[in-house]
Design a protein around this motif. Sequence first.
Motif, PDB file in Angstrom:
ATOM      1  N   GLY A 334     -12.146 -31.363   8.100  1.00 32.23           N
ATOM      2  CA  GLY A 334     -13.263 -32.290   8.003  1.00 32.23           C
ATOM      3  C   GLY A 334     -14.614 -31.606   7.992  1.00 32.23           C
ATOM      4  O   GLY A 334     -15.617 -32.225   7.629  1.00 32.23           O
ATOM      5  N   THR A 335     -14.663 -30.323   8.372  1.00 35.12           N
ATOM      6  CA  THR A 335     -15.924 -29.583   8.317  1.00 35.12           C
ATOM      7  C   THR A 335     -16.139 -29.045   6.904  1.00 35.12           C
ATOM      8  O   THR A 335     -15.181 -28.877   6.139  1.00 35.12           O
ATOM      9  CB  THR A 335     -15.911 -28.408   9.303  1.00 35.12           C
ATOM     10  N   PRO A 336     -17.396 -28.738   6.526  1.00 34.19           N
ATOM     11  CA  PRO A 336     -17.651 -28.206   5.174  1.00 34.19           C
ATOM     12  C   PRO A 336     -16.930 -26.891   4.906  1.00 34.19           C
ATOM     13  O   PRO A 336     -16.656 -26.558   3.749  1.00 34.19           O
ATOM     14  CB  PRO A 336     -19.173 -28.012   5.161  1.00 34.19           C
ATOM     15  N   GLU A 337     -16.616 -26.151   5.977  1.00 34.01           N
ATOM     16  CA  GLU A 337     -15.987 -24.842   5.788  1.00 34.01           C
ATOM     17  C   GLU A 337     -14.483 -24.927   5.583  1.00 34.01           C
ATOM     18  O   GLU A 337     -13.853 -23.940   5.170  1.00 34.01           O
ATOM     19  CB  GLU A 337     -16.252 -23.955   7.027  1.00 34.01           C
ATOM     20  N   TYR A 338     -13.885 -26.103   5.840  1.00 34.84           N
ATOM     21  CA  TYR A 338     -12.428 -26.189   5.903  1.00 34.84           C
ATOM     22  C   TYR A 338     -11.771 -25.854   4.564  1.00 34.84           C
ATOM     23  O   TYR A 338     -10.951 -24.923   4.482  1.00 34.84           O
ATOM     24  CB  TYR A 338     -12.014 -27.586   6.369  1.00 34.84           C
ATOM     25  N   TRP A 339     -12.080 -26.612   3.510  1.00 36.25           N
ATOM     26  CA  TRP A 339     -11.371 -26.398   2.247  1.00 36.25           C
ATOM     27  C   TRP A 339     -11.696 -25.053   1.593  1.00 36.25           C
ATOM     28  O   TRP A 339     -10.775 -24.387   1.087  1.00 36.25           O
ATOM     29  CB  TRP A 339     -11.620 -27.560   1.286  1.00 36.25           C
ATOM     30  N   PRO A 340     -12.965 -24.601   1.581  1.00 35.01           N
ATOM     31  CA  PRO A 340     -13.191 -23.250   1.046  1.00 35.01           C
ATOM     32  C   PRO A 340     -12.362 -22.187   1.770  1.00 35.01           C
ATOM     33  O   PRO A 340     -11.823 -21.275   1.137  1.00 35.01           O
ATOM     34  CB  PRO A 340     -14.700 -23.039   1.271  1.00 35.01           C
ATOM     35  N   SER A 341     -12.240 -22.348   3.099  1.00 34.02           N
ATOM     36  CA  SER A 341     -11.445 -21.388   3.858  1.00 34.02           C
ATOM     37  C   SER A 341      -9.973 -21.464   3.479  1.00 34.02           C
ATOM     38  O   SER A 341      -9.319 -20.425   3.265  1.00 34.02           O
ATOM     39  CB  SER A 341     -11.607 -21.655   5.356  1.00 34.02           C
ATOM     40  N   MET A 342      -9.426 -22.660   3.373  1.00 32.06           N
ATOM     41  CA  MET A 342      -8.000 -22.790   3.078  1.00 32.06           C
ATOM     42  C   MET A 342      -7.680 -22.303   1.660  1.00 32.06           C
ATOM     43  O   MET A 342      -6.637 -21.691   1.428  1.00 32.06           O
ATOM     44  CB  MET A 342      -7.549 -24.233   3.262  1.00 32.06           C
ATOM     45  N   ARG A 343      -8.592 -22.574   0.719  1.00 31.22           N
ATOM     46  CA  ARG A 343      -8.340 -22.076  -0.644  1.00 31.22           C
ATOM     47  C   ARG A 343      -8.374 -20.553  -0.683  1.00 31.22           C
ATOM     48  O   ARG A 343      -7.590 -19.922  -1.405  1.00 31.22           O
ATOM     49  CB  ARG A 343      -9.356 -22.670  -1.620  1.00 31.22           C
ATOM     50  N   LEU A 344      -9.280 -19.952   0.082  1.00 32.63           N
ATOM     51  CA  LEU A 344      -9.314 -18.492   0.130  1.00 32.63           C
ATOM     52  C   LEU A 344      -8.041 -17.926   0.744  1.00 32.63           C
ATOM     53  O   LEU A 344      -7.541 -16.888   0.311  1.00 32.63           O
ATOM     54  CB  LEU A 344     -10.526 -18.018   0.929  1.00 32.63           C
ATOM     55  N   ARG A 345      -7.513 -18.597   1.744  1.00 32.12           N
ATOM     56  CA  ARG A 345      -6.270 -18.128   2.367  1.00 32.12           C
ATOM     57  C   ARG A 345      -5.105 -18.220   1.379  1.00 32.12           C
ATOM     58  O   ARG A 345      -4.261 -17.325   1.307  1.00 32.12           O
ATOM     59  CB  ARG A 345      -5.987 -18.922   3.646  1.00 32.12           C
ATOM     60  N   MET A 346      -5.071 -19.306   0.625  1.00 31.55           N
ATOM     61  CA  MET A 346      -4.037 -19.441  -0.398  1.00 31.55           C
ATOM     62  C   MET A 346      -4.204 -18.373  -1.479  1.00 31.55           C
ATOM     63  O   MET A 346      -3.227 -17.740  -1.910  1.00 31.55           O
ATOM     64  CB  MET A 346      -4.103 -20.838  -1.020  1.00 31.55           C
ATOM     65  N   LEU A 347      -5.452 -18.156  -1.905  1.00 32.70           N
ATOM     66  CA  LEU A 347      -5.714 -17.129  -2.921  1.00 32.70           C
ATOM     67  C   LEU A 347      -5.276 -15.758  -2.418  1.00 32.70           C
ATOM     68  O   LEU A 347      -4.651 -14.982  -3.156  1.00 32.70           O
ATOM     69  CB  LEU A 347      -7.203 -17.121  -3.270  1.00 32.70           C
ATOM     70  N   HIS A 348      -5.583 -15.460  -1.192  1.00 29.40           N
ATOM     71  CA  HIS A 348      -5.218 -14.159  -0.630  1.00 29.40           C
ATOM     72  C   HIS A 348      -3.711 -13.953  -0.637  1.00 29.40           C
ATOM     73  O   HIS A 348      -3.217 -12.879  -0.986  1.00 29.40           O
ATOM     74  CB  HIS A 348      -5.759 -14.040   0.798  1.00 29.40           C
ATOM     75  N   VAL A 349      -2.964 -14.988  -0.275  1.00 28.91           N
ATOM     76  CA  VAL A 349      -1.502 -14.883  -0.255  1.00 28.91           C
ATOM     77  C   VAL A 349      -0.970 -14.521  -1.632  1.00 28.91           C
ATOM     78  O   VAL A 349      -0.136 -13.613  -1.778  1.00 28.91           O
ATOM     79  CB  VAL A 349      -0.879 -16.198   0.246  1.00 28.91           C
ATOM     80  N   PHE A 350      -1.445 -15.195  -2.674  1.00 31.22           N
ATOM     81  CA  PHE A 350      -0.866 -14.963  -3.997  1.00 31.22           C
ATOM     82  C   PHE A 350      -1.361 -13.674  -4.636  1.00 31.22           C
ATOM     83  O   PHE A 350      -0.603 -13.003  -5.347  1.00 31.22           O
ATOM     84  CB  PHE A 350      -1.117 -16.172  -4.896  1.00 31.22           C
ATOM     85  N   LEU A 351      -2.613 -13.295  -4.392  1.00 33.90           N
ATOM     86  CA  LEU A 351      -3.067 -12.000  -4.886  1.00 33.90           C
ATOM     87  C   LEU A 351      -2.312 -10.873  -4.186  1.00 33.90           C
ATOM     88  O   LEU A 351      -1.930  -9.883  -4.811  1.00 33.90           O
ATOM     89  CB  LEU A 351      -4.568 -11.850  -4.650  1.00 33.90           C
ATOM     90  N   LEU A 352      -2.074 -11.035  -2.894  1.00 33.54           N
ATOM     91  CA  LEU A 352      -1.339 -10.024  -2.132  1.00 33.54           C
ATOM     92  C   LEU A 352       0.111  -9.946  -2.593  1.00 33.54           C
ATOM     93  O   LEU A 352       0.687  -8.861  -2.709  1.00 33.54           O
ATOM     94  CB  LEU A 352      -1.410 -10.371  -0.648  1.00 33.54           C
ATOM     95  N   ALA A 353       0.694 -11.094  -2.882  1.00 31.06           N
ATOM     96  CA  ALA A 353       2.097 -11.115  -3.314  1.00 31.06           C
ATOM     97  C   ALA A 353       2.303 -10.351  -4.608  1.00 31.06           C
ATOM     98  O   ALA A 353       3.370  -9.779  -4.843  1.00 31.06           O
ATOM     99  CB  ALA A 353       2.558 -12.559  -3.488  1.00 31.06           C
ATOM    100  N   GLU A 354       1.279 -10.343  -5.470  1.00 29.60           N
ATOM    101  CA  GLU A 354       1.406  -9.662  -6.751  1.00 29.60           C
ATOM    102  C   GLU A 354       1.067  -8.178  -6.669  1.00 29.60           C
ATOM    103  O   GLU A 354       1.222  -7.466  -7.651  1.00 29.60           O
ATOM    104  CB  GLU A 354       0.480 -10.330  -7.776  1.00 29.60           C
ATOM    105  N   SER A 355       0.562  -7.732  -5.533  1.00 30.05           N
ATOM    106  CA  SER A 355       0.139  -6.336  -5.441  1.00 30.05           C
ATOM    107  C   SER A 355       0.861  -5.557  -4.346  1.00 30.05           C
ATOM    108  O   SER A 355       0.613  -4.376  -4.164  1.00 30.05           O
ATOM    109  CB  SER A 355      -1.374  -6.272  -5.187  1.00 30.05           C
ATOM    110  N   THR A 356       1.743  -6.234  -3.603  1.00 28.88           N
ATOM    111  CA  THR A 356       2.525  -5.543  -2.577  1.00 28.88           C
ATOM    112  C   THR A 356       3.966  -6.033  -2.654  1.00 28.88           C
ATOM    113  O   THR A 356       4.295  -6.928  -3.420  1.00 28.88           O
ATOM    114  CB  THR A 356       1.981  -5.825  -1.168  1.00 28.88           C
ATOM    115  N   GLY A 357       4.810  -5.466  -1.849  1.00 29.87           N
ATOM    116  CA  GLY A 357       6.214  -5.857  -1.841  1.00 29.87           C
ATOM    117  C   GLY A 357       6.432  -7.245  -1.281  1.00 29.87           C
ATOM    118  O   GLY A 357       5.707  -7.710  -0.400  1.00 29.87           O
ATOM    119  N   ALA A 358       7.459  -7.923  -1.786  1.00 29.92           N
ATOM    120  CA  ALA A 358       7.750  -9.284  -1.348  1.00 29.92           C
ATOM    121  C   ALA A 358       8.307  -9.324   0.067  1.00 29.92           C
ATOM    122  O   ALA A 358       8.186 -10.347   0.749  1.00 29.92           O
ATOM    123  CB  ALA A 358       8.757  -9.922  -2.307  1.00 29.92           C
TER     124      ALA A 358
END
Length: 713
Positions: A334-358
């Motif tokens: 509900g805070t302004p920071e919530y969704w930008p933070s969650m999208r960044l966390r999701m982005l980090h997971v998938f960028l990391l998945a493509e550049s390191t071992g599963a």
Amino acid sequence: LEHCAHRRLLLVLDNCEHVIGAAAELAERLLTHCPGVRILATSREPLGVPGEFLRPLEPLPPGPAHRLFADRAAAARPGFDAGDDPAAVAEICARLDGLPLAIELAAARLRLLTPRQIADRLDDRFRLLTGGARTLLPRQQTLRAVVDWSWDLLDTAERTVLARLSVFAGGCDLDAAEAVCADGATRADIAGTMAALVDKSLVGAEPDPDGMRYRLLETIHEYAAERLAEDPADARATALRHARHYLALTERAEPLLRSAGQLPWIRRFETELDNLRSALHTVIEGEQDAVGTTIAQRMLAALGWFWWLRDYRGEGADWTARILARMPVEPAEGTPEYWPSMRLRMLHVFLLAESTGADRFRTPEHRERAARLKEVFRHGSPETTRFPGMLWPAICFLTGDMEHFHENVDESIANCRRHAGDWETAIPLLMRTHFAIDMTGGLSTVDADLAELDAIAHRVGDRWIRAQVASAAGEAALSRGQYGAARAAYEECLRLAREVGARIEAPFAIARIAETEYCAGNYESAEKLLAEADREADEQGGVYDVNTFSRFLSATLALRRGDLALARTECAAARAASARINVPAQFTAGMDLIETVLDARENGPEAGLARIGGTLAGAVSGHCAERVLAGIAETASLFLADTGRPEESVRILAAASAWRAGQPRSVPEEAALEGLPERTLAALGAAGRARAEAEGRTLTPAEVLSLLGVSGS
């Protein structure tokens, strides 16, 4: 004038910049009254008189620069041979911008240092490059004096703009220069000042597909940065204007990167990549305040798709991790920071998945994070459909928890249909299509999704989406034995991937084309294409998907040729490469089958028969597509015939044919079964074989496993 009026001669005016006005006045008077006179003037800036023709004197190109260094080095250190460390000599000349005086000053340092030591110290070039000849003018005896001379000839506005230009990395266009350097001046004033700096040879201007681009030589850039640092407040303000400008650029371009007009914007991002990195460094590594954090979050979100598309995934994961480390563990919903933070966390997971071992995602810590992301993004809302939010079902591939994938991807598609556009909807649709083609009973369900994806691809125009849709169409055609159509689709995928610069997709598309050639029986062509895919993947520094699939296909080709040692080596390499990614169940089944056949070839059909049940059981539990199950069952049929069990062989072969539901076998699969019907006919007779076939057509995979002695499946 009296002396020159009737003569034909060339007058040389050397080093005019400090007396530019007087030199210009003299030149104009001479040219006006003396028609036979021509003037050659050297200066940091044009004289600005009528009839002047400019011939810019560029820095020395590498060859002459290296020769100049070698000549001056031999004078400073007799016996010096540039061939002893050519890389260091090349680095010195390049980093000194091919400036002859700077190269001479560097060569003089060889009395004290080696070329490598000089190259390693060029970050402090103004302290290093001193001690020119005593007979030179003072302004030519050190590198700093040379640049000081030019700086002292500038007015205040020119000095301010030149210093602020040092905040750019890799150059800039005029819009960027105006946005970043215009504090305290109008944008129009910046254009005029830039023109003066170009005229004075302190700023280079060169044509670019998007207009003129302005650059500082490295030496001038370092000097200007030192001058800017003398005013810390102005340096901080300039860096922040630079970050804000590139934030605006990325947010403007982000949706266009996914459109038919994407190519100029992709090129623009590549051109500005060093500036984007510099802006991120400013707001992430500089003073840590709320303004910088917000700019960093927004820029990272806008860059996410570019990083993914152009294979900067490891770099993107690193930048994302650095900003996440500065943020709360999870802002309150509900805070302004919530969704930008969650999208960044999701982005980090998938960028990391493509550049390191599963395997790193199989730990309890990562499973917990993944479960939290799924919980956040599965609840339908517009926020969850923005990239990378719609990817949340693919977290199953990272954690290995595939049980609910199909339901999850259906939820994501429905949410995108409600709240998002075509591009966002296409992503989970593609996931569902690829997944269905590989799964038991899935092939018959994909045509509607493929038709919708084709329509979306044409509406959106994004070449990456079009390439992925072509790849899915090729996979479906390959599964149906339509090898010509599959090759055409994969070739379309390859063309589009190369056009958009998707460096990972291109070698994988080549490998899939090789697979179509193998299935069609064109083995030599398949091997050539496979080698091409390997070369292209190696040029990208290795692509795990391609390495895994290529080694698997190479093992298959080696097995067909009878090269058992190579087949086993390549299969082992495929398994090792697959540990870095999340491979589909049918790939694992394929590797199991190769190893089973190898056992049979090396140790007899009984050894193969002892393993084939487990191979089929793994494919059944993995819900592999019918053609995969059929291929394994047909191999089992061969082993049964070879071990003197013709009736069971016929039953299982008939079951496999029924599972194919009219889809043809590949050429190598058909070749493997050559002679089998005749052998079983001879053993059972026509009536016996017909009876066994009738019984076999109704067998399920579980019943075939039972025949093979595998229970509990």
